[in-house]
Design a protein around this motif. Structure first.
Motif, PDB file in Angstrom:
ATOM      1  N   PRO A  29      36.348  40.750  35.383  1.00  0.00           N
ATOM      2  CA  PRO A  29      36.349  41.109  33.926  1.00  0.00           C
ATOM      3  C   PRO A  29      34.890  41.420  33.526  1.00  0.00           C
ATOM      4  O   PRO A  29      34.025  40.686  33.714  1.00  0.00           O
ATOM      5  CB  PRO A  29      36.913  39.633  33.615  1.00  0.00           C
ATOM      6  N   GLY A  30      34.874  42.271  32.370  1.00  0.00           N
ATOM      7  CA  GLY A  30      33.841  42.727  31.749  1.00  0.00           C
ATOM      8  C   GLY A  30      33.193  43.818  32.605  1.00  0.00           C
ATOM      9  O   GLY A  30      32.119  44.376  31.951  1.00  0.00           O
TER      10      GLY A  30
ATOM     11  N   SER B 146      44.857  49.288  22.319  1.00  0.00           N
ATOM     12  CA  SER B 146      44.653  48.195  23.274  1.00  0.00           C
ATOM     13  C   SER B 146      43.277  48.639  24.004  1.00  0.00           C
ATOM     14  O   SER B 146      42.715  47.807  24.719  1.00  0.00           O
ATOM     15  CB  SER B 146      45.640  48.083  24.193  1.00  0.00           C
TER      16      SER B 146
ATOM     17  N   ARG C  88      36.511  50.533  24.182  1.00  0.00           N
ATOM     18  CA  ARG C  88      36.147  50.232  25.387  1.00  0.00           C
ATOM     19  C   ARG C  88      36.540  51.333  26.695  1.00  0.00           C
ATOM     20  O   ARG C  88      35.694  51.432  27.295  1.00  0.00           O
ATOM     21  CB  ARG C  88      37.267  49.013  25.941  1.00  0.00           C
TER      22      ARG C  88
ATOM     23  N   SER D 177      34.211  46.984  29.644  1.00  0.00           N
ATOM     24  CA  SER D 177      34.881  45.749  29.300  1.00  0.00           C
ATOM     25  C   SER D 177      36.054  45.601  29.784  1.00  0.00           C
ATOM     26  O   SER D 177      36.710  45.012  28.823  1.00  0.00           O
ATOM     27  CB  SER D 177      34.310  45.772  27.781  1.00  0.00           C
TER      28      SER D 177
ATOM     29  N   LYS E 105      39.483  44.226  31.365  1.00  0.00           N
ATOM     30  CA  LYS E 105      39.969  42.791  31.056  1.00  0.00           C
ATOM     31  C   LYS E 105      41.334  42.933  32.049  1.00  0.00           C
ATOM     32  O   LYS E 105      41.634  43.831  32.361  1.00  0.00           O
ATOM     33  CB  LYS E 105      40.702  42.693  29.679  1.00  0.00           C
ATOM     34  N   PRO E 106      41.494  41.642  32.449  1.00  0.00           N
ATOM     35  CA  PRO E 106      42.775  41.403  33.215  1.00  0.00           C
ATOM     36  C   PRO E 106      43.776  42.012  33.033  1.00  0.00           C
ATOM     37  O   PRO E 106      44.491  42.832  33.614  1.00  0.00           O
ATOM     38  CB  PRO E 106      42.967  39.931  33.467  1.00  0.00           C
ATOM     39  N   GLU E 107      44.326  42.329  31.782  1.00  0.00           N
ATOM     40  CA  GLU E 107      45.466  42.963  31.232  1.00  0.00           C
ATOM     41  C   GLU E 107      45.370  44.426  31.608  1.00  0.00           C
ATOM     42  O   GLU E 107      46.535  45.230  31.284  1.00  0.00           O
ATOM     43  CB  GLU E 107      45.810  42.766  29.759  1.00  0.00           C
ATOM     44  N   ASP E 108      44.080  45.009  31.927  1.00  0.00           N
ATOM     45  CA  ASP E 108      44.009  46.320  32.123  1.00  0.00           C
ATOM     46  C   ASP E 108      44.499  46.772  33.543  1.00  0.00           C
ATOM     47  O   ASP E 108      44.457  47.902  33.908  1.00  0.00           O
ATOM     48  CB  ASP E 108      42.323  46.840  32.048  1.00  0.00           C
TER      49      ASP E 108
ATOM     50  N   VAL F 166      41.535  44.116  37.841  1.00  0.00           N
ATOM     51  CA  VAL F 166      40.639  43.611  37.039  1.00  0.00           C
ATOM     52  C   VAL F 166      40.750  41.898  37.371  1.00  0.00           C
ATOM     53  O   VAL F 166      41.754  41.384  36.908  1.00  0.00           O
ATOM     54  CB  VAL F 166      40.347  43.526  35.667  1.00  0.00           C
ATOM     55  N   SER F 167      39.955  41.302  38.141  1.00  0.00           N
ATOM     56  CA  SER F 167      40.270  40.023  38.566  1.00  0.00           C
ATOM     57  C   SER F 167      39.118  39.161  38.783  1.00  0.00           C
ATOM     58  O   SER F 167      37.974  40.078  39.633  1.00  0.00           O
ATOM     59  CB  SER F 167      41.127  39.999  39.595  1.00  0.00           C
ATOM     60  N   SER F 168      38.914  37.970  38.581  1.00  0.00           N
ATOM     61  CA  SER F 168      37.448  37.322  39.200  1.00  0.00           C
ATOM     62  C   SER F 168      38.043  36.566  40.255  1.00  0.00           C
ATOM     63  O   SER F 168      37.037  35.880  41.042  1.00  0.00           O
ATOM     64  CB  SER F 168      37.134  36.075  38.007  1.00  0.00           C
TER      65      SER F 168
END
Length: 114
Positions: A14-15, A62, A66, A84, A86-89, A112-114
């Motif tokens: 993320p980011g 959405s 970005r 930037s 996000k997980p929802e991407d 997109v995940s940590s």
């Protein structure tokens, strides 16, 4: 028949940022508006960005601020710079004409995940 080949996806925190590319086998881009679409698991495919023949882009709310959509007609390629993230991407990303009339390509997975 024109083929679309998407690339540039991957796993990012993320980011983070990714730059997607979409290359066409013919000179179709210069004559048509192009769109970037995505499909997340269990959801319908949605348009996230589009760009007209002269390079003016438009974005879904959405991703606005970005993502940046661009095109290079000389290279028959469109790009999607994604910042930037996000997980929802997380989704499979596809390009196509706008409105869509070509067969879908294979897409490129963005996670997109940590």
């Amino acid at each position: 028949q024109v083929q679309l080949v998407e690339s540039g996806g991957g796993l990012v925190q993320p980011g983070g940022s990714l730059r997607l590319s979409c290359a066409a086998s013919g000179s179709i881009f210069r004559n048509y508006d192009m769109g970037w679409y995505r499909q997340a698991p269990g959801k319908q495919r949605e348009l996230v960005a589009r760009i007209n023949t002269v390079g003016s882009p438009d974005y879904a709310d959405s991703v606005k601020g970005r993502f940046t959509n661009s095109r290079d007609n000389a290279k028959n390629t469109v790009y999607l710079q994604m910042n930037s993230l996000k997980p929802e991407d997380t989704a499979v990303y596809y390009c196509n004409t706008y409105p869509r009339f070509l067969p879908w390509g294979q897409g490129t997975q963005v996670t997109v995940s940590s």
